[in-house]
Design an enzyme around this catalytic site. Structure first.
Site, PDB file in Angstrom:
ATOM      1  N   GLU A  26      37.360  -4.867 -41.260  1.00 10.41           N
ATOM      2  CA  GLU A  26      37.480  -5.907 -40.197  1.00 10.41           C
ATOM      3  C   GLU A  26      38.053  -7.305 -40.741  1.00 10.41           C
ATOM      4  O   GLU A  26      36.980  -7.911 -41.399  1.00 10.41           O
ATOM      5  CB  GLU A  26      36.072  -5.937 -39.516  1.00 10.41           C
ATOM      6  CG  GLU A  26      36.247  -6.705 -38.015  1.00 10.41           C
ATOM      7  CD  GLU A  26      34.934  -6.596 -37.315  1.00 10.41           C
ATOM      8  OE1 GLU A  26      34.562  -7.559 -36.622  1.00 10.41           O
ATOM      9  OE2 GLU A  26      34.160  -5.465 -37.437  1.00 10.41           O
TER      10      GLU A  26
ATOM     11  N   LYS B  54      25.048  -6.095 -34.536  1.00  4.44           N
ATOM     12  CA  LYS B  54      26.217  -5.249 -35.204  1.00  4.44           C
ATOM     13  C   LYS B  54      27.023  -6.584 -35.994  1.00  4.44           C
ATOM     14  O   LYS B  54      27.498  -5.952 -37.257  1.00  4.44           O
ATOM     15  CB  LYS B  54      27.292  -4.759 -34.257  1.00  4.44           C
ATOM     16  CG  LYS B  54      28.515  -4.099 -34.487  1.00  4.44           C
ATOM     17  CD  LYS B  54      29.863  -4.949 -34.846  1.00  4.44           C
ATOM     18  CE  LYS B  54      30.863  -4.302 -35.430  1.00  4.44           C
ATOM     19  NZ  LYS B  54      31.926  -5.365 -35.927  1.00  4.44           N
TER      20      LYS B  54
ATOM     21  N   ASP C 177      24.032   4.365 -49.041  1.00  9.20           N
ATOM     22  CA  ASP C 177      24.319   5.187 -47.806  1.00  9.20           C
ATOM     23  C   ASP C 177      24.250   4.121 -46.696  1.00  9.20           C
ATOM     24  O   ASP C 177      23.263   4.014 -46.230  1.00  9.20           O
ATOM     25  CB  ASP C 177      23.310   6.402 -47.595  1.00  9.20           C
ATOM     26  CG  ASP C 177      23.613   7.249 -46.646  1.00  9.20           C
ATOM     27  OD1 ASP C 177      24.592   6.777 -45.678  1.00  9.20           O
ATOM     28  OD2 ASP C 177      23.026   8.316 -46.684  1.00  9.20           O
TER      29      ASP C 177
ATOM     30  N   HIS D   7      38.491 -15.521 -35.687  1.00 14.29           N
ATOM     31  CA  HIS D   7      38.581 -14.368 -35.688  1.00 14.29           C
ATOM     32  C   HIS D   7      40.376 -13.992 -35.399  1.00 14.29           C
ATOM     33  O   HIS D   7      40.677 -13.117 -36.246  1.00 14.29           O
ATOM     34  CB  HIS D   7      37.874 -13.413 -34.637  1.00 14.29           C
ATOM     35  CG  HIS D   7      37.976 -11.715 -34.898  1.00 14.29           C
ATOM     36  ND1 HIS D   7      37.622 -11.222 -35.922  1.00 14.29           N
ATOM     37  CD2 HIS D   7      38.847 -11.036 -34.096  1.00 14.29           C
ATOM     38  CE1 HIS D   7      38.049  -9.882 -35.592  1.00 14.29           C
ATOM     39  NE2 HIS D   7      38.637  -9.892 -34.565  1.00 14.29           N
TER      40      HIS D   7
END
Length: 441
Positions: free
Chosen positions: A85, A280, A296, A393
């Site tokens: 991202e 998130k 993991d 962004h």
């Protein structure tokens, strides 16, 4: 419609690829070439990758980025981040630089308890089951000695084991609920091995327990498995400084910034729709370091989000306050991580990442990962409450757009310069590149 195939796993790698490309692709040769393009030229290294999982045909690459200048507990770190991202690595780096001049990040491991359960059905008198459990409790632990010996030498092992009656929620359902310390390993295989031995001992001892009738002697073990919910394997990361030191943005006073920032946190504390996106963003930082260090990330994600809902409503993982003129921002997050075993000793870039971090212990890695999440959250909220998230962004995303447009290096250089002062969007970038091409046509 494609045909099913029997014995796919028994095919060679070449045969698997041939079946896939012939069955699903209009141009099998082109598809095969793409698969082979992502193979590693080092045959031994490629074989290592092939053997990580089953039915491998190629490698799926993610960028490995670097976020420098992290000061954590007065020690300098450069963080490895595996993520696709845009702007995540840049945001983490920006936060690191901001807080490095304000005392850096502080991190503390609050506990390292892992959990596993044997789920079983018992049809009988619960009081007799409780007496039976107390009778065999020491034997349950003793019969795992061969499994726990090495872990005990490293300071780990079984912490506790208890019987839990869950029959009010599901008829005849009980658990052996055990806690573990796994030191520098994530410990999944260790925990599951212990649990399976508990289950064997439980069943075998029940068949000879004199107080049980025939039905009670037939304990049905449903499953024995660790839990990825680790509410007592928690690390705290935090930053603090005088409010007056929050003076980086010329368009807003430090006091206004602190107020806006804290309000944004409070919204995420009470509004689940916001909290999910808020958390998130935290996981952008956490997952990237977890993945780079061979841990993991799916287990971490599941445990973290369960922890975010532990009070009955999904809420923010991070918190902030101003007290006595000081701004404080912190996060408590459950992280079951390891620095030995699994991919940590096999994957070359995982070993590289751990060496980059100074070969941390599991506790140190917990602190580093929590800080990565807090840094990411700070960067996101700082943007949201000042300039807006899209400005930064989209500038980072510009290169992805230019690659989609198949821009040349010259076109990319001109586009980057142009969008330093203009709003980035796909349409705007497309229009700019087309304009360059018309001029040069």
């Amino acid at each position: 419609m494609s045909k099913a195939i029997a014995g796919f796993s028994k095919l060679s790698k070449k045969e698997k690829i041939a079946w896939i490309t012939d069955t699903y692709f209009s141009d099998p040769n082109q598809a095969t070439a793409l698969i082979e393009k992502y193979w590693n030229n080092d045959t031994k290294l490629q074989q290592l990758h092939d053997e990580f999982i089953e039915n491998t045909i190629s490698n799926f690459y993610l960028p490995l980025g670097i976020a420098p200048n992290f000061t954590i507990n007065n020690k300098n770190y450069t963080l490895p981040m595996a993520i696709e991202e845009s702007s995540v690595v840049a945001a983490a780096s920006k936060s690191a630089k901001f807080w490095a001049t304000r005392g850096g990040f502080k991190a503390t491991v609050l506990d390292t308890e892992k959990i596993g359960q044997v789920h079983f059905i018992f049809k009988g008198d619960s009081s007799k089951l409780e007496s039976f459990f107390e009778t065999i409790k020491s034997k349950l632990i003793a019969e795992t000695d061969s499994i726990t010996a090495n872990m005990q030498k490293r300071g780990g092992g079984i912490r506790t084991i208890e019987l839990r009656d869950k029959t009010s929620e599901l008829a005849n359902y009980y658990q052996l609920h055990a806690t573990f310390e796994t030191v520098d390993s994530m410990g999944a295989n260790f925990i599951n091995s212990c649990l399976e031995q508990f289950a064997k001992t439980l069943k075998s001892e029940a068949t000879t327990y004199p107080e049980f009738n025939e039905q009670e002697q037939n304990i049905q073990v449903v499953m024995s498995i660790l839990s990825n919910y680790v509410p007592n394997c928690v690390v705290r990361a935090e930053v603090s400084c005088p409010v007056s030191d929050l003076n980086e943005d010329k368009d807003i006073t430090p006091e206004e910034f602190a107020e806006q920032f804290i309000t944004a946190i409070k919204i995420a504390e009470i509004e689940p729709f916001r909290a999910v996106t808020h958390n998130k963003g935290i996981m952008n930082g956490i997952d990237a370091v977890v993945l780079a260090t061979g841990n993991d990330f799916r287990a971490v994600e599941a445990g973290v989000h369960a922890y975010a809902a532990k009070e009955g409503t999904y809420a923010s993982l991070s918190h902030a306050e101003v007290k006595d003129g000081a701004f404080r921002f912190w996060i408590d997050v459950p992280l079951a991580l390891g620095t030995v075993g699994g991919l940590t000793s096999l994957h070359p870039l995982v070993k590289f990442s751990l060496e980059l971090l100074g070969k941390p212990s599991a506790k140190e890695l917990m602190q580093i990962v929590a800080v990565a999440g807090l840094a990411q959250n700070f960067a996101a909220l700082r943007s949201l409450t000042t300039t807006g998230i899209q400005q930064g962004h989209m500038k980072m995303h510009l290169m992805n757009i230019l690659n989609q447009l198949e821009a040349t290096e010259t076109e990319k250089q001109k586009a980057v310069k142009h969008f330093e002062k203009n709003t980035v969007s796909y349409a705007a970038a497309n229009e700019f590149v087309e304009g360059l091409r018309k001029v040069n046509a």
